[in-house]
Design a protein around this motif. Structure first.
Motif, mmCIF file in Angstrom:
data_model
loop_
_atom_site.group_PDB
_atom_site.id
_atom_site.type_symbol
_atom_site.label_atom_id
_atom_site.label_comp_id
_atom_site.label_asym_id
_atom_site.label_seq_id
_atom_site.Cartn_x
_atom_site.Cartn_y
_atom_site.Cartn_z
ATOM 1 N N THR A 400 -3.811 -2.836 2.984
ATOM 2 C CA THR A 400 -4.915 -2.226 2.243
ATOM 3 C C THR A 400 -4.440 -1.970 0.832
ATOM 4 O O THR A 400 -3.357 -2.411 0.431
ATOM 5 C CB THR A 400 -5.372 -0.913 2.911
ATOM 6 O OG1 THR A 400 -4.329 0.048 2.813
ATOM 7 C CG2 THR A 400 -5.747 -1.136 4.363
ATOM 8 N N ASP A 401 -5.261 -1.226 0.051
ATOM 9 C CA ASP A 401 -4.889 -0.979 -1.338
ATOM 10 C C ASP A 401 -3.821 0.093 -1.473
ATOM 11 O O ASP A 401 -3.235 0.253 -2.545
ATOM 12 C CB ASP A 401 -6.121 -0.570 -2.165
ATOM 13 C CG ASP A 401 -6.800 0.671 -1.598
ATOM 14 O OD1 ASP A 401 -6.534 0.997 -0.412
ATOM 15 O OD2 ASP A 401 -7.584 1.289 -2.339
ATOM 16 N N TYR A 454 4.473 -5.856 -4.434
ATOM 17 C CA TYR A 454 5.657 -5.172 -3.930
ATOM 18 C C TYR A 454 6.544 -6.181 -3.190
ATOM 19 O O TYR A 454 6.083 -7.259 -2.758
ATOM 20 C CB TYR A 454 5.271 -4.047 -2.971
ATOM 21 C CG TYR A 454 4.718 -2.830 -3.645
ATOM 22 C CD1 TYR A 454 5.547 -1.760 -3.983
ATOM 23 C CD2 TYR A 454 3.359 -2.727 -3.947
ATOM 24 C CE1 TYR A 454 5.041 -0.633 -4.601
ATOM 25 C CE2 TYR A 454 2.850 -1.601 -4.570
ATOM 26 C CZ TYR A 454 3.702 -0.554 -4.885
ATOM 27 O OH TYR A 454 3.205 0.559 -5.495
ATOM 28 N N MET A 455 7.804 -5.836 -3.041
ATOM 29 C CA MET A 455 8.742 -6.614 -2.232
ATOM 30 C C MET A 455 9.390 -5.679 -1.223
ATOM 31 O O MET A 455 9.853 -4.591 -1.593
ATOM 32 C CB MET A 455 9.807 -7.274 -3.097
ATOM 33 C CG MET A 455 10.774 -8.143 -2.283
ATOM 34 S SD MET A 455 11.941 -9.059 -3.316
ATOM 35 C CE MET A 455 12.949 -7.717 -3.896
ATOM 36 N N GLN A 469 15.030 -12.319 4.707
ATOM 37 C CA GLN A 469 14.696 -11.015 5.258
ATOM 38 C C GLN A 469 13.840 -10.180 4.312
ATOM 39 O O GLN A 469 13.756 -8.967 4.470
ATOM 40 C CB GLN A 469 15.994 -10.261 5.588
ATOM 41 C CG GLN A 469 16.801 -10.918 6.700
ATOM 42 C CD GLN A 469 18.182 -10.308 6.854
ATOM 43 O OE1 GLN A 469 18.648 -9.585 5.976
ATOM 44 N NE2 GLN A 469 18.842 -10.601 7.971
ATOM 45 N N CYS A 470 13.238 -10.807 3.323
ATOM 46 C CA CYS A 470 12.381 -10.110 2.359
ATOM 47 C C CYS A 470 11.009 -10.778 2.315
ATOM 48 O O CYS A 470 10.877 -11.985 2.581
ATOM 49 C CB CYS A 470 12.999 -10.109 0.948
ATOM 50 S SG CYS A 470 14.575 -9.220 0.856
ATOM 51 N N VAL A 471 10.005 -10.020 1.990
ATOM 52 C CA VAL A 471 8.643 -10.524 1.902
ATOM 53 C C VAL A 471 7.961 -9.881 0.698
ATOM 54 O O VAL A 471 8.226 -8.717 0.371
ATOM 55 C CB VAL A 471 7.859 -10.222 3.202
ATOM 56 C CG1 VAL A 471 7.690 -8.726 3.412
ATOM 57 C CG2 VAL A 471 6.482 -10.901 3.172
ATOM 58 N N VAL A 472 7.123 -10.644 0.011
ATOM 59 C CA VAL A 472 6.381 -10.166 -1.156
ATOM 60 C C VAL A 472 4.905 -10.049 -0.768
ATOM 61 O O VAL A 472 4.339 -10.979 -0.170
ATOM 62 C CB VAL A 472 6.551 -11.126 -2.352
ATOM 63 C CG1 VAL A 472 5.724 -10.636 -3.537
ATOM 64 C CG2 VAL A 472 8.014 -11.233 -2.743
ATOM 65 N N PHE A 473 4.296 -8.922 -1.103
ATOM 66 C CA PHE A 473 2.891 -8.699 -0.768
ATOM 67 C C PHE A 473 2.206 -7.980 -1.917
ATOM 68 O O PHE A 473 2.861 -7.467 -2.818
ATOM 69 C CB PHE A 473 2.747 -7.901 0.537
ATOM 70 C CG PHE A 473 3.396 -6.557 0.485
ATOM 71 C CD1 PHE A 473 2.709 -5.431 0.030
ATOM 72 C CD2 PHE A 473 4.720 -6.397 0.872
ATOM 73 C CE1 PHE A 473 3.312 -4.201 -0.011
ATOM 74 C CE2 PHE A 473 5.342 -5.151 0.828
ATOM 75 C CZ PHE A 473 4.627 -4.054 0.376
ATOM 76 N N SER A 474 0.871 -7.957 -1.880
ATOM 77 C CA SER A 474 0.075 -7.334 -2.934
ATOM 78 C C SER A 474 -0.926 -6.382 -2.301
ATOM 79 O O SER A 474 -1.458 -6.652 -1.222
ATOM 80 C CB SER A 474 -0.652 -8.391 -3.768
ATOM 81 O OG SER A 474 -1.480 -7.793 -4.751
#
Length: 587
Positions: A400-401, A454-455, A469-474
């Protein structure tokens, strides 16, 4: 003792024709905007200088040059946002400094050395939010007694201070001021003892006398080692620990100003304590140099350095010592965790050497104490178990936001295995840790900013995360249902505005048309009469036409400010008339 008054409303600069024997000079209610360099250098007998209720916004550091006899300086009612505190060195006999009703926002820490002779300082009705803690440490009223110039006897000097009507932010930086306000018999007398806090929100409106604050503590920082020598291609962990109040923030820099683009992990185990680890993976010769760990909080900043040296790997069959050397510990309470970190670091740095040792000494006879062998074997077993834990399939399952939920899978995990969850804004170096249950493979991150990338990284505890082992999301994704509802709300609001706003404007137009003209004529007549009466109070006669022109080209707030200062000016005139039959000269 000559006294000179300059109150011409059309005066826009400091006059230069003032008699040299002037003792008191008053410049009031003018449009002067700045005091130039050495503006009064020839007035060697001047003791009282009042530049009050003008439009002064700038003062040069040498504006008060050669005023050795000046005893009182009043600059109240101007537009000063800063004051050249160094200029007070030109006035060794100054005892009174009045800066109230200006726009001063801050006082530098080194101003304390120039305030030693003052017995009256009024900073009320400004925009001060805090005072530097260093200022209170060197300013005599706060630091203690004052040493007399003629003797070495410590004397107590009362100082009158005006701090009211400022938007004070009550934190540990002004804790000493708040403590002084609670003591009745001190060397400091407040013009208004009912000074209150404006922030933070929990203390807004609370009087200084009722506020309870802790004192600031400057950071103290220490590194696990000062010099590290490591083979080419090995992995190195640099750690520093800091204490202070408020809890300090830690940053890593290099002495050669090369950006530090390595993984940084920080954690705050308790209030006032923080540690940081920077991971250098597969170091090369360009990674050699001095790394500085800087700790900063409201009370100040301190730093510690670690020098990293890179050398060629040793090609020898000499067995390595089985017991790694531990580094100096920051405190007794953290000795266990620091020893484990250093042992792990030694294993990472000497990884290549251990392989060489196994290949060349496989057939050699093992010697040593049996208890020492069992201890080394248990440490190696624990290290291998920790390295075998792998985090895979990290993905975002809910977004979500302001919130996001992460899930992952752990391979070769045991009941005591734990993982570390780190997250930060995309592109930032420092990542924030997040606590998680070791028995669950899911975590929810709250408090995110909308429409921001964010990461997040998840790795076994104590092991730096890898790229997989890292992921980037918004956080720009709202669900379709809320979006559709929001769209419907916008359409409905727009339709209502189209229908209602023209009707409102039409009604306002009718009301203003009925009341605007009579009200404007009445106010104009009243203003004209008021200004004529005010002009008749001036010490210098003026014609009505000149007054009309003056108020016609002034703004309303400027007129009100001059009207409000009339009482101050009249009081000063009455004071001087009561002193005797001294004649006062006009500019």
């Amino acid at each position: 003792a000559r006294s000179v008054l300059c109150n011409d409303p059309d005066m826009y600069e400091i006059p230069v024709n003032i008699p040299v024997d002037t003792v008191k000079l008053r410049i009031e209610k003018t449009v002067i905007r700045r005091i130039p360099t050495e503006a009064f250098y020839y007035l060697v007998d001047l003791k009282y200088l009042w530049v009050t209720y003008n439009s002064v916004a700038s003062i040069d550091i040498s504006s008060f040059y050669n005023l050795k006899q000046l005893h009182e300086l009043r600059l109240d009612g101007n537009l000063l946002s800063t004051f050249p505190w160094e200029s007070l060195a030109e006035m060794p006999n100054l005892r009174t400094l009045d800066l109230h009703n200006n726009k001063v926002t801050s006082i530098p820490a080194d101003a304390g050395r120039y305030l030693r002779n003052l017995t009256y300082l009024d900073l009320s009705s400004n925009k001060l939010t805090t005072l530097p803690s260093d200022l209170m440490d060197i300013w005599p009223p706060f630091s203690g007694a004052i040493v007399s110039k003629n003797t070495d006897i410590l004397v107590t000097q009362r100082v009158i201070l005006g701090f009211q009507d400022n938007p004070w932010f009550c934190d540990c930086r002004i804790s000493k001021l708040i403590e002084f306000s609670k003591i009745v018999d001190t060397s400091i007398v407040l013009l208004d003892p009912l000074v209150s806090c404006s922030g933070p929100e929990s203390l807004a409106g609370i009087l200084f006398q009722r506020a309870e604050l802790e004192q600031c503590l400057k950071p103290s920082v220490m590194t696990s080692a000062t010099k590290i020598t490591s083979p080419l291609g090995s992995n190195v962990l640099l750690r520093c620990d800091a204490t202070g109040y408020p809890t300090p923030q830690l940053t890593w820099t290099r002495s050669d100003n090369i950006p530090v683009n390595y993984t940084v992990i920080q954690e705050t185990p308790g209030e006032g304590v923080r540690w940081s680890i920077i991971s250098l993976t597969g170091i090369s010769y360009k990674d050699a140099g001095e790394y500085r760990c800087k700790a900063k909080n409201l009370a100040g900043m301190s730093e510690a350095a670690v020098t990293v040296t890179v050398q060629e790997p040793e090609r020898t069959t000499t067995p390595l010592p089985t017991t790694p050397t531990t580094t100096a510990l920051v405190s007794t309470e953290r000795s266990t965790s620091m020893t484990f970190t250093d042992k792990k670091q030694s294993r990472l740095m000497l990884d290549g050497k251990k392989i060489s040792k196994a290949a060349t000494n496989g057939n050699k006879k093992q010697t040593g104490d049996s208890s020492k062998k069992s201890e080394d074997m248990s440490l190696n077993t624990a290290g291998m178990a920790e390295q075998n834990v792998t985090v895979k399939n990290l993905r975002v399952i809910s977004e979500t936001d302001e919130r996001v939920t992460l899930t992952w899978k752990t391979v070769n995990a045991t009941g005591n295995s734990a993982v570390t969850v780190l997250y930060s804004k995309y592109g930032e170096k420092d990542m924030l840790p997040l606590s998680t249950d070791s028995n669950k493979n899911k975590v929810t991150i709250d408090g995110l900013q909308p429409s921001t990338q964010y990461m997040a990284c998840v790795s076994p505890k104590g092991v730096p995360p890898t790229k997989e082992q890292c992921v980037v999301f918004s956080t720009d994704g709202l669900n379709d249902e809320s979006s559709s509802q929001f769209s419907i709300l916008i359409v409905a609001s727009s339709a209502a505005c189209v229908v209602i706003l023209p009707l409102i404007f039409f009604l306002l137009y009718k009301v203003l048309k009925l009341h605007l003209k009579p009200k404007s004529a009445k106010e104009a007549e009243l203003a004209k009469e008021t200004y004529v009466q005010f002009e008749t109070l001036s010490l210098k006669p003026r014609t009505l036409s000149a007054g009309d022109q003056l108020w016609a080209r002034r703004y309303t707030d400027e007129s009100e400010r001059l009207l409000l200062c009339s009482r101050s000016s009249m009081d000063s005139q009455m004071t001087f008339k009561s002193e005797g039959s001294r004649s006062e000269y006009l500019c």
